[in-house]
Write an enzyme that holds these catalytic residues in place. Structure first.
Site, short mmCIF file in Angstrom:
data_model
loop_
_atom_site.label_atom_id
_atom_site.label_comp_id
_atom_site.label_asym_id
_atom_site.label_seq_id
_atom_site.Cartn_x
_atom_site.Cartn_y
_atom_site.Cartn_z
N LYS B 78 0.88 -1.18 0.00
CA LYS B 78 0.00 0.00 0.00
C LYS B 78 0.90 1.22 0.00
O LYS B 78 1.91 1.25 0.72
CB LYS B 78 -0.87 -0.03 1.26
CG LYS B 78 -1.88 1.12 1.38
CD LYS B 78 -2.80 0.90 2.59
CE LYS B 78 -3.88 1.99 2.67
NZ LYS B 78 -4.80 1.74 3.79
N SER B 153 -9.75 1.99 2.72
CA SER B 153 -8.84 2.76 1.91
C SER B 153 -7.81 1.90 1.17
O SER B 153 -7.14 2.41 0.27
CB SER B 153 -8.10 3.77 2.78
OG SER B 153 -7.32 3.11 3.74
N SER B 177 -10.22 -0.28 6.95
CA SER B 177 -9.61 -0.14 5.63
C SER B 177 -8.91 -1.34 5.05
O SER B 177 -8.44 -1.27 3.92
CB SER B 177 -8.62 1.04 5.66
OG SER B 177 -9.34 2.25 5.73
#
Lengths: 103, 458
Positions: B78, B153, B177
Site C-alpha cells: 500500500k 482505503s 480499511s
C-alpha cells in the site's frame, strides 16, 4: 442528534489553525459538509459518560523506554534527499523575520 | 499462479515453476490490466531482474526456502508503506515525487523473508476513505465488477490480490480499511491486534488506531505473512507487548462464538443477511456453539471515531510542511482538508471537552462492551459491510454516507482488537460477500484456527 451550523468566520479560523489556505475551496460547500459531519458526531451528547475514564490508547502500556545506545540513524544526505530547497547541508525555509515596509 | 505459498515452494522444489515464471505472470497481468484498473501507482521495473537473482540463489541452495518463508512471493505495498528508493505517495499529490530513504519495518521484514516487490498500490489519499475514490491519482476499479469500488482505503491492496497481480499485499486498517476492501473483492484481510505489528515507516493516519495488516487469497497464506510481521519493534514503542505468531490448525468444536445483535438487526440488504446466516450455519455444522450477545454502544462508535480519528489526522498531517519533503499544503485533496478542519474544530478550546474528551470516554464504553462480551464467548462473528460493493460515484458526494460504510468495522479499531475478514457467498449478481471473525487482543491464533477450519469444512 444536534444540528451544528458552522459560521463562515469559524470556518476561516479552522483553515488558519490547520495552516491551510482557503484557495479555490468552495466555502459554502465545505461549510455544509463540515456541519453535516459535526451534526452526525454530536449524537455523543446523549451518552451518559459520568464516571467514565478516557481511553487515549488501548495497549495499557506506559513508560516504554529503549536503551540509551546508538540505533540506526539517517545520514545527512538521506535526510536532505526529499527537500525542495537545500543549501550547504541545511533545509532552506522561508524567512521568519523579513523586512516589512509597513512596520 | 500457484494457489498458495506452500504450493509455490513445492513447485519450486519439484522444478514445476521458477520465481521468474511467477513474477513474469504477475507482470503480464499488470501490463495488461493496470492502466484500466488503476491498481499500481508505481511498478518495480527491476522485479524480473530480481526474480532471476532469486532463481540463482535457489539453484545454489534449496534450503533457502526454510530460512525465507516468503521466498519469491510477489508482493505489493500500500503506498503509505515507506520503501527505500521506491516512490511513496500516500496516493496524494503532496508526495507525488517523494522517495523515502528508508524502509518501513514491515517492508524490511518481508524483504528478509524473501519477497519480490512488484510495486506500490493505490489507496485513498492518506488512507482517508472507504472506497478508493479519494485517491489523488484516480480510483481503483474492483476487478470482480469494474463498475464498482473495491472498497477502501486499501483499495489497490485488495484489488491487486483479486486481479492476480500479486500473491500478498500489505495494507492498513484504522476504521476498516483492510476488512472492507477484502470483503468487496472476495479476498482475506487481517486487521491485527493494535500494537502487534510495527507501524514504523507507515505514513501515519490516526496513531492510536492504525493497525498494520495484509491481504491474501486464502487463510494459510495470510497466516504465513502474519508469522513474519507479528513481533515487537524498538522503533514502535506500542509494540512492546507484541509477540511472534504461530499458525495452528485443529478442531474448533465446542468453541463459543457470539453474534452481536446490534450488527445484524440494522442490516437491510437481503443478500448480505442471507450469506451471513449461511456462514453461521456452517460454523454450527463445525460444532461451534453460537450465542447471541449484545454490544450496546455499537451505534455510538462511528461518532466517537469521526471525532478521534480526524483529530489525530490533523496532528499527523501537520508534519507535511513542504520543507523537509513533499510539496506544500496547498496540494492536499478535499477529503484530507475536511478531516484536518474537523480535527482542528474538535481539538480547539471551547469544543475540546464536548467533542474530543467526550469521544475518549465513549471509546472506553465501546472497549468495555467487548471486554464484557469476551468473558462469555471466545470470539465474535459479524458482517463487514452493511451492503455489497457499491457503484463508483454512488457515495462520493456525501461524506457522511461514505463514513457510514464503516459502522461494522470501526468498533474493533476503537477497542484495539483483531479481526479477520474472509469471503463467503455471493450476491445473485456474483458480487463477493463475507464476514469477519473478531477476538480479544492477541487472540489471532484462535481466529486463524477457526478461519482455517471454516475454509476447509466440507
Amino acid at each position: 442528534m444536534t444540528e451544528v451550523v458552522l459560521r463562515d468566520e469559524e470556518l476561516i479560523k479552522l483553515f488558519e489553525l490547520s495552516k491551510l489556505e482557503v484557495g479555490s475551496v468552495d466555502i459554502q460547500k465545505m461549510k455544509t459538509q463540515l456541519s453535516d459531519v459535526l451534526s452526525f458526531v454530536s449524537v455523543l451528547n446523549d451518552v451518559d459518560t459520568s464516571g467514565v475514564e478516557d481511553t487515549a490508547e488501548v495497549t495499557g502500556l506506559s513508560n516504554v523506554f529503549s536503551k540509551d545506545e546508538g540505533k540506526r540513524m539517517m545520514g545527512l544526505e538521506d535526510a536532505l534527499s526529499g527537500a525542495v530547497s537545500k543549501d550547504k547541508g541545511y533545509f532552506v525555509v522561508k524567512g521568519v523575520f523579513v523586512e516589512d515596509d509597513n512596520a | 499462479m500457484p494457489k498458495t505459498i506452500a504450493d509455490y515452494h513445492r513447485m519450486l522444489l519439484s522444478g514445476e515453476t521458477t520465481v521468474k515464471a511467477v513474477v513474469l505472470e504477475c507482470m503480464e497481468k499488470i501490463e495488461k490490466d493496470n492502466a484500466r484498473l488503476n491498481i499500481f501507482l508505481t511498478v518495480n521495473d527491476k522485479a524480473i531482474e530480481e526474480a532471476e537473482k532469486m532463481d540463482q540463489l535457489f539453484a545454489a541452495d534449496k534450503s533457502i526456502l526454510e530460512r525465507k518463508p516468503l521466498f519469491g512471493v510477489p508482493v505489493g505495498h500500500k503506498d503509505i508503506f515507506s520503501t527505500k528508493g521506491m516512490r511513496t505517495t500516500a496516493a496524494s499529490k503532496v508526495l507525488e515525487e517523494y522517495v523515502p530513504s528508508f524502509n518501513a519495518t514491515v517492508v524490511e521484514k518481508l524483504n528478509d523473508a524473501g519477497v519480490i516487490i512488484m510495486g506500490k498500490l493505490n489507496c485513498d489519499a492518506w488512507a482517508h476513505g472507504s472506497s478508493g475514490e479519494n485517491s489523488d491519482f484516480g480510483p481503483t476499479l474492483n476487478p470482480v465488477d469494474e463498475t464498482r469500488v473495491p472498497g477502501g482505503s486499501s483499495s489497490g491492496s485488495a484489488a491487486a490480490v483479486a486481479a492476480g497481480m500479486v500473491m500478498v499485499s500489505t495494507a492498513t486498517d484504522t476504521g476498516g480499511s483492510i476488512r472492507l476492501p477484502a470483503n468487496f473483492t472476495g479476498t482475506v484481510g487481517l486487521k491485527p491486534t493494535y500494537g502487534r505489528v510495527s507501524r514504523y515507516g507507515v505514513i501515519a493516519m490516526a496513531s492510536s488506531l492504525d493497525s498494520i495488516g495484509h491481504v491474501t487469497r486464502n487463510i494459510e497464506d495470510n497466516a504465513k505473512v502474519f508469522e513474519v510481521t507479528s513481533a515487537p519493534d524498538i522503533y514502535d514503542a506500542n509494540t512492546a507487548d507484541s509477540r511472534p505468531f504461530k499458525f495452528e490448525q485443529g478442531d474448533v468444536a465446542g468453541l463459543k462464538i457470539g453474534i452481536p445483535s446490534e450488527y445484524v438487526k440494522t442490516l437491510k440488504d437481503e443478500d448480505v443477511l442471507a450469506a451471513f446466516n449461511k456462514s453461521v450455519e456452517r460454523l454450527k455444522n463445525m460444532g461451534v456453539e453460537i450465542v447471541e450477545v449484545s454490544l450496546p454502544y455499537t451505534d455510538k462508535a462511528a461518532a466517537s471515531y469521526y471525532i478521534l480519528q480526524p483529530a489525530e489526522v490533523s496532528s499527523n498531517l501537520a508534519r507535511f510542511d513542504g520543507v523537509r519533503f513533499g510539496k506544500g499544503r496547498t496540494a492536499f485533496g478535499p477529503e484530507a482538508v475536511r478531516r484536518m478542519l474537523i480535527g482542528a474544530y474538535t481539538l480547539s478550546s471551547g469544543y475540546y471537552d464536548a467533542y474530543y474528551k467526550k469521544a475518549l470516554k465513549v471509546r472506553t464504553l465501546i472497549k468495555q462492551d467487548f471486554d464484557q462480551v469476551f468473558q462469555g464467548v471466545d470470539l465474535l462473528v459479524c458482517p463487514v459491510s452493511p451492503t455489497p460493493p457499491f457503484k463508483l460515484g454512488e457515495k462520493i458526494s456525501d461524506p457522511v454516507s461514505m463514513y457510514l460504510s464503516d459502522i461494522l468495522t470501526i468498533p474493533m479499531n476503537l477497542a484495539g482488537i483483531p479481526s479477520l475478514a474472509l469471503p463467503y457467498g455471493q450476491t445473485t449478481e456474483g458480487l463477493p460477500l463475507g464476514f469477519q471473525i473478531v477476538g480479544p487482543r492477541y487472540s489471532e491464533e484462535l481466529i486463524y484456527k477457526v478461519a482455517s477450519a471454516f475454509e476447509k469444512h466440507e
